[in-house]
Design a protein around this motif. Structure first.
Motif, mmCIF file in Angstrom:
data_model
loop_
_atom_site.group_PDB
_atom_site.id
_atom_site.type_symbol
_atom_site.label_atom_id
_atom_site.label_comp_id
_atom_site.label_asym_id
_atom_site.label_seq_id
_atom_site.Cartn_x
_atom_site.Cartn_y
_atom_site.Cartn_z
ATOM 1 N N TYR A 1 -2.466 -4.465 -1.504
ATOM 2 C CA TYR A 1 -3.236 -3.430 -0.811
ATOM 3 C C TYR A 1 -2.773 -2.015 -1.179
ATOM 4 O O TYR A 1 -3.475 -1.043 -0.933
ATOM 5 C CB TYR A 1 -3.132 -3.619 0.708
ATOM 6 C CG TYR A 1 -3.844 -4.866 1.141
ATOM 7 C CD1 TYR A 1 -5.182 -4.824 1.522
ATOM 8 C CD2 TYR A 1 -3.203 -6.089 1.101
ATOM 9 C CE1 TYR A 1 -5.852 -5.978 1.871
ATOM 10 C CE2 TYR A 1 -3.867 -7.255 1.449
ATOM 11 C CZ TYR A 1 -5.186 -7.193 1.835
ATOM 12 O OH TYR A 1 -5.850 -8.333 2.163
ATOM 13 N N TYR A 2 -1.565 -1.906 -1.727
ATOM 14 C CA TYR A 2 -0.994 -0.577 -1.983
ATOM 15 C C TYR A 2 -1.899 0.274 -2.872
ATOM 16 O O TYR A 2 -2.030 1.469 -2.674
ATOM 17 C CB TYR A 2 0.353 -0.701 -2.702
ATOM 18 C CG TYR A 2 1.521 -1.136 -1.842
ATOM 19 C CD1 TYR A 2 1.352 -1.832 -0.678
ATOM 20 C CD2 TYR A 2 2.812 -0.847 -2.246
ATOM 21 C CE1 TYR A 2 2.437 -2.244 0.071
ATOM 22 C CE2 TYR A 2 3.905 -1.243 -1.500
ATOM 23 C CZ TYR A 2 3.705 -1.945 -0.348
ATOM 24 O OH TYR A 2 4.782 -2.344 0.391
ATOM 25 N N ARG A 3 -2.493 -0.377 -3.884
ATOM 26 C CA ARG A 3 -3.222 0.382 -4.904
ATOM 27 C C ARG A 3 -4.380 1.175 -4.297
ATOM 28 O O ARG A 3 -4.762 2.220 -4.797
ATOM 29 C CB ARG A 3 -3.745 -0.595 -5.948
ATOM 30 C CG ARG A 3 -4.000 0.005 -7.308
ATOM 31 C CD ARG A 3 -4.672 -1.004 -8.132
ATOM 32 N NE ARG A 3 -5.382 -1.863 -7.169
ATOM 33 C CZ ARG A 3 -6.148 -2.867 -7.462
ATOM 34 N NH1 ARG A 3 -6.308 -3.203 -8.662
ATOM 35 N NH2 ARG A 3 -6.773 -3.585 -6.538
ATOM 36 N N ASP A 4 -4.969 0.660 -3.200
ATOM 37 C CA ASP A 4 -6.120 1.333 -2.596
ATOM 38 C C ASP A 4 -5.707 2.379 -1.558
ATOM 39 O O ASP A 4 -6.555 3.014 -0.950
ATOM 40 C CB ASP A 4 -7.023 0.300 -1.907
ATOM 41 C CG ASP A 4 -7.635 -0.645 -2.919
ATOM 42 O OD1 ASP A 4 -7.885 -0.203 -4.054
ATOM 43 O OD2 ASP A 4 -7.832 -1.825 -2.586
ATOM 44 N N ALA A 5 -4.415 2.529 -1.351
ATOM 45 C CA ALA A 5 -3.965 3.430 -0.276
ATOM 46 C C ALA A 5 -4.189 4.894 -0.645
ATOM 47 O O ALA A 5 -3.895 5.318 -1.751
ATOM 48 C CB ALA A 5 -2.491 3.201 0.012
ATOM 49 N N HIS A 6 -4.751 5.658 0.315
ATOM 50 C CA HIS A 6 -4.797 7.114 0.157
ATOM 51 C C HIS A 6 -3.539 7.740 0.752
ATOM 52 O O HIS A 6 -3.118 8.806 0.319
ATOM 53 C CB HIS A 6 -6.027 7.685 0.873
ATOM 54 C CG HIS A 6 -7.323 7.221 0.286
ATOM 55 N ND1 HIS A 6 -8.094 6.233 0.854
ATOM 56 C CD2 HIS A 6 -7.971 7.605 -0.838
ATOM 57 C CE1 HIS A 6 -9.170 6.026 0.110
ATOM 58 N NE2 HIS A 6 -9.115 6.842 -0.920
ATOM 59 N N ALA A 7 -2.983 7.086 1.759
ATOM 60 C CA ALA A 7 -1.797 7.645 2.408
ATOM 61 C C ALA A 7 -0.909 6.525 2.933
ATOM 62 O O ALA A 7 -1.383 5.417 3.219
ATOM 63 C CB ALA A 7 -2.218 8.547 3.568
#
Ligand code: GTP
Length: 359
Positions: A231-237
């Motif tokens: 999920y990290y790759r889609d994180a904005h923050a």
């Protein structure tokens, strides 16, 4: 009827309805489910009327979503099936009980369908509704899912949610912080270690603009790390937490930052948080200055929070929302916002917190 809080600075959910409508809807949903159980019809069954029956029939020739003949790749179907199991398999109905609430699409009936045979034509895949504001996308979806048309129940949908992920060792208070932000409550007995990953949507109003945050609460335990990495790759923050009463969780922050570098996008917004700031000095193992120093080293903003008292909880999320809005991810970029200054100017020390004073 649409209810939007008068106070533009307040946090609010994204779609509203009044308590009577909620009550009526719950009763209708219960009736609908009862009928469904006895008749075997419903959203996808041949006996229902409206959009649900025309699109969601259970015959092998019918396609619940998408173009006739479209077959998503088996891998994608497996992924969605896994996601459904992870995100929607908890049967958590608590949120149905309050009058003021936000819909997730699974809450308006998408997951009322009876179990389908795995990986055949009737398995859901992603379909995006597009069109001008006001053409009826939300109403269309709700009608499809519930068979109901809800006149005037919805406020405008606020863009696509920005993804905020909460990270940190197990037990630092990620779930409690999220619940405090989402519900305004502290649930000390809620302590069930997070399994995998879970999320909540919340809209933050920043200078009159509604910014929708999708906040992912990750499991701190090592054994879930491979799930959360995806999920990290889609994180904005990212909100990266340690526990001020547990030095190990602070020492592990460097390792977390290493992981973040490996798996996230370069421009991800990071806020370092020392949680459980309500605890007494005798319980404390990490001084505030240590947190500040670590944050300076990595050039990220820092604050201490308490899920218990609410200290700086809204600040943590509003700092992220403001920074993302300013970057132009949401509705333009004024280019003037500095998240470090904002956090420094708005951080409350423990002694200044009204709730803490009353403790
Ligand atoms: N005193 C105090 N205790 C807190 C605070 N936040 C959380 N806790 C307690 O810390 C414990 C762990 O909280 P969780 O929110 O479940 O921790 P987590 O980081 O989500 O843990 P994992 O799900 O295992 O990753 C619980 O017993 C909470 O009651 C806080 O601000 N102050």
């Amino acid at each position: 009827m649409s209810h939007i809080p008068d106070d533009a600075s307040s946090m609010s959910d994204d779609v509203f309805e009044d308590p009577e409508t909620t009550q009526r809807r719950l009763e209708e949903t219960a009736r609908y489910r009862a009928n469904y159980a006895t008749s075997g019809s419903g959203l996808g069954g041949g006996g229902s009327s409206g959009i649900g029956s025309s699109l969601g029939g259970s015959s092998s020739n019918a396609y619940s979503t998408g173009y006739p003949g479209y077959r998503p790749p088996v891998k994608a179907l497996q992924m969605y099936a896994l996601e459904d199991a992870v995100f929607h398999g908890d049967g958590d109905d608590d949120e149905y009980e309050d009058g003021w609430r936000s819909y997730r699409y699974d809450e308006v009936g998408m997951y009322c369908q009876p179990p389908q045979p795995p990986f055949d034509d009737t398995v859901n895949h992603k379909t995006i509704l597009l069109g001008d504001s006001g053409v009826g996308k939300t109403s269309f979806l709700v009608k499809y899912n519930t068979g109901e048309f809800r006149l005037g129940s919805f406020s405008a949908t606020v863009g696509i949610a920005l993804t905020v992920i909460m990270l940190g060792d197990s037990g630092v208070g990620k779930t409690c912080l999220l619940i405090r932000f989402y519900d305004g409550k502290y649930m000390p007995h809620y302590y069930i270690t997070t399994v995998g990953i879970d999320y909540r949507n919340k809209v933050v109003v920043v200078d009159g603009t509604r910014v929708k945050l999708q906040i992912w609460d990750t499991a701190g335990q090592e054994r879930f790390r491979s799930v959360t990495h995806t999920y990290y790759r889609d994180a904005h923050a990212l909100l990266l937490l340690y526990d001020v009463t547990n030095k190990t969780t602070y020492d592990n922050i460097r390792a977390w930052l290493g992981e973040i570098r490996d798996y996230t996008q370069d421009d991800v917004v990071i806020v370092l948080i020392g949680n459980k700031a309500d605890c007494s000095n005798s319980e404390r193992q990490v001084k505030r200055e240590d947190g500040e120093r670590l944050a300076r080293e990595h050039n990220v903003p820092f604050m201490e929070t308490s899920a218990k008292t609410g200290l700086n909880v809204e600040l943590a999320f509003s700092a992220v929302a403001r920074q993302l809005k300013c970057r132009g991810t949401v509705n333009g970029d004024d280019g003037k916002f500095n998240v470090h200054d904002y956090v420094r100017d708005n951080t409350q020390a423990r002694t200044m917190c009204a709730q803490c004073k009353s403790m």
